[in-house]
Design an enzyme around this catalytic site. Structure first.
Site, PDB file in Angstrom:
ATOM      1  N   VAL A  48      -7.952  -3.058   2.813  1.00 28.63           N
ATOM      2  CA  VAL A  48      -8.050  -1.714   3.381  1.00 28.63           C
ATOM      3  C   VAL A  48      -9.474  -1.168   3.225  1.00 28.63           C
ATOM      4  O   VAL A  48     -10.014  -0.559   4.142  1.00 28.63           O
ATOM      5  CB  VAL A  48      -7.018  -0.763   2.734  1.00 28.63           C
ATOM      6  CG1 VAL A  48      -7.265   0.684   3.134  1.00 28.63           C
ATOM      7  CG2 VAL A  48      -5.597  -1.183   3.117  1.00 28.63           C
ATOM      8  N   GLU A  49     -10.075  -1.394   2.077  1.00 25.18           N
ATOM      9  CA  GLU A  49     -11.404  -0.844   1.794  1.00 25.18           C
ATOM     10  C   GLU A  49     -12.507  -1.513   2.609  1.00 25.18           C
ATOM     11  O   GLU A  49     -13.366  -0.839   3.159  1.00 25.18           O
ATOM     12  CB  GLU A  49     -11.733  -0.963   0.298  1.00 25.18           C
ATOM     13  CG  GLU A  49     -10.957  -0.023  -0.585  1.00 25.18           C
ATOM     14  CD  GLU A  49     -11.390   1.419  -0.457  1.00 25.18           C
ATOM     15  OE1 GLU A  49     -12.477   1.710   0.064  1.00 25.18           O
ATOM     16  OE2 GLU A  49     -10.611   2.287  -0.897  1.00 25.18           O
ATOM     17  N   SER A  50     -12.510  -2.847   2.648  1.00 24.33           N
ATOM     18  CA  SER A  50     -13.652  -3.553   3.231  1.00 24.33           C
ATOM     19  C   SER A  50     -13.290  -4.695   4.167  1.00 24.33           C
ATOM     20  O   SER A  50     -14.196  -5.334   4.710  1.00 24.33           O
ATOM     21  CB  SER A  50     -14.515  -4.121   2.106  1.00 24.33           C
ATOM     22  OG  SER A  50     -13.815  -5.163   1.436  1.00 24.33           O
ATOM     23  N   TYR A 137      -4.055   6.854   3.334  1.00 27.09           N
ATOM     24  CA  TYR A 137      -4.614   5.691   2.650  1.00 27.09           C
ATOM     25  C   TYR A 137      -3.517   4.972   1.857  1.00 27.09           C
ATOM     26  O   TYR A 137      -3.396   3.743   1.923  1.00 27.09           O
ATOM     27  CB  TYR A 137      -5.745   6.142   1.722  1.00 27.09           C
ATOM     28  CG  TYR A 137      -6.351   5.037   0.907  1.00 27.09           C
ATOM     29  CD1 TYR A 137      -7.307   4.183   1.447  1.00 27.09           C
ATOM     30  CD2 TYR A 137      -5.983   4.843  -0.424  1.00 27.09           C
ATOM     31  CE1 TYR A 137      -7.869   3.172   0.694  1.00 27.09           C
ATOM     32  CE2 TYR A 137      -6.546   3.840  -1.185  1.00 27.09           C
ATOM     33  CZ  TYR A 137      -7.489   3.005  -0.618  1.00 27.09           C
ATOM     34  OH  TYR A 137      -8.036   2.000  -1.373  1.00 27.09           O
TER      35      TYR A 137
END
Length: 155
Positions: A48-50, A137
């Site tokens: 999800v982040e990168s 998120y």
């Protein structure tokens, strides 16, 4: 018979695409350091982040696989006596795991709050800022976590 073969081929192509989209990168490393946190959850946060881009940098200045802010990484170094360049992919993961564990403990074991705080920061979460963003998120991480658990259930 031909339609059965076509169905099988479509399902196979779908699964191959899923495995490409959700790679099993860094699983062994994460497993060695995540201890009481499911490595698949850590992979989900990385995705999800990168999206496993080791060189990712956000507009806010967060960097690496786990998108750590430099100030957070420096705080983690001091707080937990961590060594290493937090821009290195494995160090970045290690710092992210320490941060996630810290947040989980901060919220009395509530991993949902820890994940939301990972995204918006513990101060913002406590003050009720960016709650809608934090909830989105959390949903995205949980959805990704379900996919990882489905794809790599054998471990």
């Amino acid at each position: 018979m031909r339609s059965l073969f076509l169905c099988f081929l479509l399902v196979l192509m779908f699964l191959v695409n899923l495995y490409r989209t959700f790679p099993d990168n860094y699983y062994e490393f994460i497993s060695n350091y995540s201890y009481d946190i499911d490595p698949r959850l850590v992979q989900s946060i990385i995705w999800v982040e990168s999206n496993f881009n080791e060189k990712a940098v956000s507009p806010a200045g967060a960097f690496g696989l786990m998108q750590l802010m430099p100030s957070t990484a420096e705080w983690l170094q001091e707080r937990f006596s961590l060594d290493g360049n937090f821009q290195d992919p494995e160090c970045n993961i290690l710092y992210g795991i320490f941060y996630l564990r810290f947040l989980r403990d901060l919220y009395g074991g509530d991993m949902d709050k820890a994940i939301m705080a990972y995204n918006v920061g513990p101060t913002a979460l406590r003050k009720g800022k960016n709650l809608e963003s934090a909830r989105r998120y959390l949903k995205k991480v949980k959805r990704t976590y379900l996919i990882y658990r489905f794809l790599y259930h054998e471990r």
